[in-house]
Design a protein around this motif. Structure first.
Motif, mmCIF file in Angstrom:
data_model
loop_
_atom_site.group_PDB
_atom_site.id
_atom_site.type_symbol
_atom_site.label_atom_id
_atom_site.label_comp_id
_atom_site.label_asym_id
_atom_site.label_seq_id
_atom_site.Cartn_x
_atom_site.Cartn_y
_atom_site.Cartn_z
ATOM 1 N N SER A 264 0.839 -1.196 0.000
ATOM 2 C CA SER A 264 0.000 0.000 0.000
ATOM 3 C C SER A 264 0.879 1.253 0.000
ATOM 4 O O SER A 264 2.038 1.214 0.410
ATOM 5 C CB SER A 264 -0.886 0.010 1.238
ATOM 6 N N ASN A 265 0.287 2.357 -0.442
ATOM 7 C CA ASN A 265 1.011 3.620 -0.486
ATOM 8 C C ASN A 265 1.545 4.011 0.881
ATOM 9 O O ASN A 265 2.654 4.493 1.019
ATOM 10 C CB ASN A 265 0.081 4.736 -0.973
ATOM 11 N N LYS B 85 5.665 4.473 1.951
ATOM 12 C CA LYS B 85 6.355 5.686 2.400
ATOM 13 C C LYS B 85 7.364 5.407 3.497
ATOM 14 O O LYS B 85 8.231 6.216 3.777
ATOM 15 C CB LYS B 85 5.319 6.701 2.905
ATOM 16 N N GLN B 86 7.179 4.254 4.143
ATOM 17 C CA GLN B 86 8.080 3.901 5.250
ATOM 18 C C GLN B 86 9.294 3.101 4.778
ATOM 19 O O GLN B 86 10.236 2.905 5.522
ATOM 20 C CB GLN B 86 7.305 3.049 6.272
ATOM 21 N N GLU C 296 16.370 -0.196 12.831
ATOM 22 C CA GLU C 296 17.774 0.082 13.099
ATOM 23 C C GLU C 296 18.575 0.146 11.794
ATOM 24 O O GLU C 296 19.385 1.043 11.592
ATOM 25 C CB GLU C 296 18.326 -1.023 13.993
ATOM 26 N N GLU C 297 18.292 -0.809 10.924
ATOM 27 C CA GLU C 297 19.000 -0.856 9.646
ATOM 28 C C GLU C 297 18.638 0.360 8.791
ATOM 29 O O GLU C 297 19.496 0.952 8.129
ATOM 30 C CB GLU C 297 18.614 -2.149 8.919
ATOM 31 N N GLY C 298 17.357 0.725 8.826
ATOM 32 C CA GLY C 298 16.895 1.874 8.062
ATOM 33 C C GLY C 298 17.546 3.159 8.539
ATOM 34 O O GLY C 298 17.954 4.011 7.746
ATOM 35 N N SER D 252 14.605 9.505 12.098
ATOM 36 C CA SER D 252 13.447 9.451 11.220
ATOM 37 C C SER D 252 12.338 10.328 11.787
ATOM 38 O O SER D 252 11.324 10.540 11.149
ATOM 39 C CB SER D 252 12.979 8.005 11.066
ATOM 40 N N ASP D 253 12.543 10.822 12.994
ATOM 41 C CA ASP D 253 11.462 11.503 13.696
ATOM 42 C C ASP D 253 12.057 12.588 14.592
ATOM 43 O O ASP D 253 13.069 12.382 15.239
ATOM 44 C CB ASP D 253 10.754 10.434 14.539
ATOM 45 N N LYS D 254 11.401 13.723 14.615
ATOM 46 C CA LYS D 254 11.893 14.854 15.392
ATOM 47 C C LYS D 254 11.991 14.524 16.877
ATOM 48 O O LYS D 254 12.898 14.954 17.574
ATOM 49 C CB LYS D 254 10.955 16.052 15.190
#
Length: 641
Positions: free
Chosen positions: A31-32, A36-37, A68-70, A226-228
């Motif tokens: 899925s879209n 995105k992830q 972690e890999e991402g 990946s996140d503020k």
RNA sequence: GCCGAUAUAGCUCAGUUUGGUAGAGCGGCUGAUUCGUAAUCAGUAGGUCACCGGUUCAAGUCCGGUUAUCGGCUCCA
């Protein structure tokens, strides 16, 4: 055109034209929202970009940006984006070296006449933000190694050329992003818009390829998330580490001081720190007595000849302080305790029946450390090892090592360290002793570890010059790793010092020697404890367990009586009977991390009790001094396990 | 040891840009206050501005060197 079957792990399989890229396939397969992830994918076990064309049936393993890999991929790409920004800003005056992802972020090493300064961060970050906004793609290309060499030579990137020249692969991959081309294995994020949260942290010098004989480069450290919120949490954690810094707490709590006038790397223990150390030492001695050790004391200097015999002068000489002359004979400060324990051994004749002999000593040693390496209590020039040497017969070796590990883990646990990694270090480049001995002792360590059921990894070439070793690295409250414990087998010193014992057969035999330290260095271990507990030590080792404070002068006399009673019972108590407000006294005791505050007002005085305030601000119900003594003694016993 | 940064009162820091012989808060001391869970008020004493040298009529401030500390590299308990 032939079709290939592509699926996402545990998902439906679909057919595509050969040469379809991962990104195109994913469009059909997930899925879209999910897509995105996905920052990259595992293709047949190899991490790979989304832009890669697929040539055969493939099962894709998505790598999520939040994994972690991402995160590692994201940070690696951030390093590239930073390098692109630097190149855009400073052009060819800057050459790039390497830029990997590391534990908490990434760095990139540059060669530039003038080192970067943190004032330049803003401009670089600004440039990076523009690159992110421009959604610049990372384009992977494969080419022949020779072509890559030509390419980077033309670009003037000599460091990349050097790396390429040492590679063995025929083809290598490069990544192009806008005007910046980098030699890189990948994978990378598809384009710079994937980078949302990043920050440059500090600059540092570093040798090219970690070799001090090679050029000094300038390194920029940064991080990306990946996140503020994650970045914020990371920065908070850095702040927390700063708050726990043992140098800061050591000063605030009056534990130790280091002074120019005395010399760098030399510790002066102040009363509270000295008491803390004494409590640790006492505990250590008790445990060793229980486990069949005997205590030794030995001198700080010895004749230079001793260090020739031991081999230290040859193998450890550069860490030893130069000789002093006494009555025309040269003496040197000890960097290790072992030869002295051997001296004690050789003072008498020994029978196999005495073994194992377990001798321990809190031995203060002196080692030369380069100025740049010194660091608070963690790295000093004079320190005290919680040393021990075990002498035994070959048939006892494995059991002894097993017992040491037991005692070791027990003591670490009492200090609050229940998590650790175990390493087995093998023969280094500079060594003494025969190959046979090295093999035999390495095997004994391995056997003991396996019998104990401990997972361990091998550190090749990290052994000491006289033998292999087991190292235990503990994890502190902030998850940082510290090497403290070490267990080393030594077949070398017994040989050099001609140590012997009488065997069952009446003949002379050579004992086996084990060196071991559990805390490693008391100085360093206490530094770790300070940071681990943020200065709020468990009761059994807290230098100040309690502080009694009155509300008005009317209770002073009663407080003095209770104070004397508790002190007499062995409680480490202080008193604060100053004419100050209770708030003020509490605040001060709190900042000094006192475990229990005993508050005495008219009520307590009349009832013959004290009110106990805990560090967390809560109160225990009022209790009589005797009850508090029981309470505190019980907690200490429990704490010591 | 190498690269970069920093060094002002016991502690934390301002003053350095634009040279004109030092300031705050906390802590110390003195006094007042006797006040029940994280700072009571007032007064007062503390500094050859890390050290050595240079420029200048004049240097905490500019320049050079040394030492120590901090962030890394290397090394390591």
């Amino acid at each position: 055109m032939t079709q290939i079957a592509i699926s996402v792990q545990d998902g439906e399989e679909k057919h595509f034209d050969r040469g379809t890229t991962v990104a195109e396939a994913l469009k059909e397969l997930v899925s879209n929202k999910q897509r995105k992830q996905i920052i990259a994918v595992g293709c047949n076990g190899l991490a790979s970009d989304l832009g890669v064309p697929l040539e055969e049936d493939t099962v894709l393993a998505p790598i999520l940006a939040s994994s972690e890999e991402g995160l590692e991929i994201l940070r690696h790409s951030t390093a590239h984006i930073m390098a692109l920004a630097v190149k855009k800003l400073y052009g060819p005056e800057v050459k790039v070296a390497i830029g990997p992802a590391i534990d908490d972020g990434f760095y990139y090493d540059f060669d530039r006449e003038k080192a970067f300064s943190p004032e330049e961060f803003e401009a670089i970050e600004q440039q990076m933000a523009e690159i992110v906004a421009a959604r610049l793609p990372f384009q992977r290309k494969s080419l022949k190694r020779e072509d890559a060499i030509t390419l980077f030579r033309d670009l003037g990137e000599e460091y990349k050329v050097e790396l390429l020249e040492e590679m063995e692969d025929d083809t290598v991959s490069i990544y192009e992003q806008d005007s910046f081309t980098d030699l890189c294995r990948g994978p990378h994020i598809p384009d710079s818009s994937w980078l949302k949260v990043f920050k440059l942290l500090r600059v540092a010098g570093s040798y090219w390829r970690g070799d001090e004989k090679r050029p000094m480069l300038t390194r920029i450290y940064g991080t990306a998330f990946s996140d503020k919120k994650e970045l914020k949490r990371y920065l908070t954690q850095l702040e927390e580490a700063r708050k726990r810094d043992h140098r800061k707490l050591g000063k605030e709590l009056g534990l130790f001081t280091i002074q120019d006038q005395i010399g760098p790397g030399l510790i002066l223990w102040q009363p509270q720190g000295a008491l803390l150390r004494k409590l640790i030492e006492d505990y250590w001695k008790e445990e060793h007595y229980k486990n069949g050790y005997e205590l030794l004391y030995t001198p700080h200097i010895a004749r230079q000849d001793l260090w020739k015999t031991s081999g230290h002068l040859d193998f450890y000489g550069e860490n030893m302080y130069s000789a002093m002359e006494i009555d025309e004979v040269k003496y040197q400060l000890k960097p290790m305790n072992c030869p002295f324990h051997i001296g004690v051994f050789n003072a008498t004749k020994h029978s196999y029946r005495e073994f194992p002999i377990r001798w321990c000593e809190l031995g203060t040693v002196y080692r030369y450390e380069r100025t740049g390496a010194l660091h608070g209590l963690m790295r000093v020039r004079g320190f005290t090892q919680d040393d021990a040497h075990i002498f035994c017969r070959p048939d006892q070796l494995e059991d002894e090592i097993f017992n040491i590990i037991d005692l070791n883990l027990h003591i670490l646990k009492t200090f609050g360290f229940a998590e650790y990694d175990v390493y087995l270090s093998t023969r280094p480049e500079k060594y003494v002793g025969s190959d046979e001995h090295w093999e035999l002792s390495t095997d004994a360590l391995k056997q003991a570890l396996e019998k104990k059921g401990l997972n361990y990894s091998i550190d090749p070439g990290e052994g000491v010059f006289y033998g292999p070793k087991i190292d235990i690295k503990i994890k502190d409250q902030l998850g940082r790793s510290w090497q403290c414990s070490t267990i080393q087998v030594d077949f070398n010193l017994p040989e050099r010092f001609k140590m012997s014992y009488t065997g069952v057969d009446g003949g002379e035999h050579q004992p086996i020697m084990i060196h071991r330290a559990l805390m490693g260095s008391l100085e360093r271990f206490i530094g770790i404890l300070i940071e681990h507990y943020a200065g709020g030590f468990p009761l059994w080792m807290a230098p100040e367990q309690a502080r009694i404070m009155n509300i008005t002068d009317d209770q002073s006399e009663y407080c003095e009586r209770v104070f004397a009673q508790l002190r007499h019972a062995g409680i480490r108590i202080a008193k604060d009977l100053r004419n100050e407000k209770l708030n003020y006294k509490i605040r001060e005791a709190q900042l000094k991390k006192v475990a229990y505050m005993l508050i005495v007002g008219e009520r307590e005085k009349e009832e013959g009790t004290v009110t106990v305030r805990l560090r967390d601000g809560k109160n225990l119900p009022p209790m009589r001094p005797e009850e508090f003594i029981d309470f505190i003694q019980k907690e200490c016993e429990e704490g010591k396990g």
